[in-house]
Design an enzyme around this catalytic site. Structure first.
Site, short mmCIF file in Angstrom:
data_model
loop_
_atom_site.label_atom_id
_atom_site.label_comp_id
_atom_site.label_asym_id
_atom_site.label_seq_id
_atom_site.Cartn_x
_atom_site.Cartn_y
_atom_site.Cartn_z
N ASP A 1 0.83 -1.20 0.00
CA ASP A 1 0.00 0.00 0.00
C ASP A 1 0.87 1.25 0.00
O ASP A 1 1.95 1.27 0.59
CB ASP A 1 -0.91 -0.02 1.23
N ASN B 1 -10.30 -3.28 -6.89
CA ASN B 1 -9.42 -2.37 -7.63
C ASN B 1 -9.84 -2.14 -9.08
O ASN B 1 -9.33 -1.23 -9.73
CB ASN B 1 -7.98 -2.88 -7.61
#
Length: 249
Positions: A27, A75
């Site tokens: 991340d 995503n």
């Protein structure tokens, strides 16, 4: 640059216990790029190099399983150009893996619902799977979770079990935790011992929900593209200070 190549071998701590299975939520790529006035895709590219470095380091220090959260089921909601850039990086990963993993003794696996992925990426995944099978179960394994979601994984496992019950191949009273675990994407590996989340966020984000029941979590403010071997060392040192009782005393 090869998938497990390195410019310079980092110093490896001596006589230090390491987790058998480390997982990472990669991340902070987008924020890393934004801080530098770059497009998000640039952050993903640097994050890819970080993956190469850390995967190699984990192999060097004796970690058998290294699993990363590369692309979640959510995503797909991101801008098309970003999704396309990520798919391009996955192609690069997998092509490099097919060329280098057998010589280096590292099995590469892809975990997730692969059906929505482009056909050429699915073909590359089949190729690296065949090589990983030849390497055998004792090889160091680097796994990319692509189109992965923990809830989706459990849902698919439950569906598979329900079909077996419907066919009469399995009785409901015979369903155990092992029955479920054997139908997860990670059936071929042990549960993670340590899960690392860089970037300052403190949440699991639908990653390895079933498998993380007794994992130790380590959170750090370092953005993934800036994550170095020293940061991995810090995470492992913190892990080694934990008292893992697994519900006991």
């Amino acid at each position: 640059m090869g998938l497990f190549a390195r410019k310079k071998r980092p110093a490896v701590p001596v006589d230090r216990a390491v987790p058998r299975h480390i997982a990472v939520i990669m991340d902070g790529n987008g924020r890393w790029a934004r801080k530098r006035g770059l497009p998000r895709q640039a952050g993903h590219k640097v994050g890819a190099e970080t993956f190469r470095t850390i995967a190699t380091y984990c192999k060097d220090i004796g970690v058998q399983y290294f699993t990363v959260y590369a692309f979640s089921t959510e995503n797909w909601k991101r801008p098309k150009e970003e999704v396309d850039a990520l798919m391009g990086l996955f192609r690069t990963y997998l092509k490099e893996a097919a060329e280098t993993m057998f010589q280096r003794g590292v099995a590469v696996r892809v975990l997730g619902d692969l059906t929505p992925l482009p056909a050429d990426i699915r073909a590359l995944i089949r190729e690296v799977d065949e090589i990983a099978d030849r390497l055998g179960p004792d090889a160091a394994t680097a796994s990319l979770c692509i189109n992965y979601g923990g809830r989706d994984e459990i849902k698919n496992a439950v569906r598979a079990i329900a079909l077996e019950v419907q066919r009469g191949a399995l009785a409901p009273e015979d369903i155990t935790e092992d029955t479920i675990g054997a139908r997860l994407y990670t059936a071929h590996m042990p549960d993670p011992d340590l899960i690392i989340r860089p970037s300052g966020e403190i949440r699991t984000s639908n990653f390895l929900l079933w498998q993380s029941a007794y994992a130790e979590y380590y959170f750090t403010d370092v953005l993934w593209p800036d994550f170095k071997t020293r940061d991995m060392d810090a995470a492992i040192d913190a892990y080694n200070k934990r008292n893992r009782r697994f519900g006991g005393v």
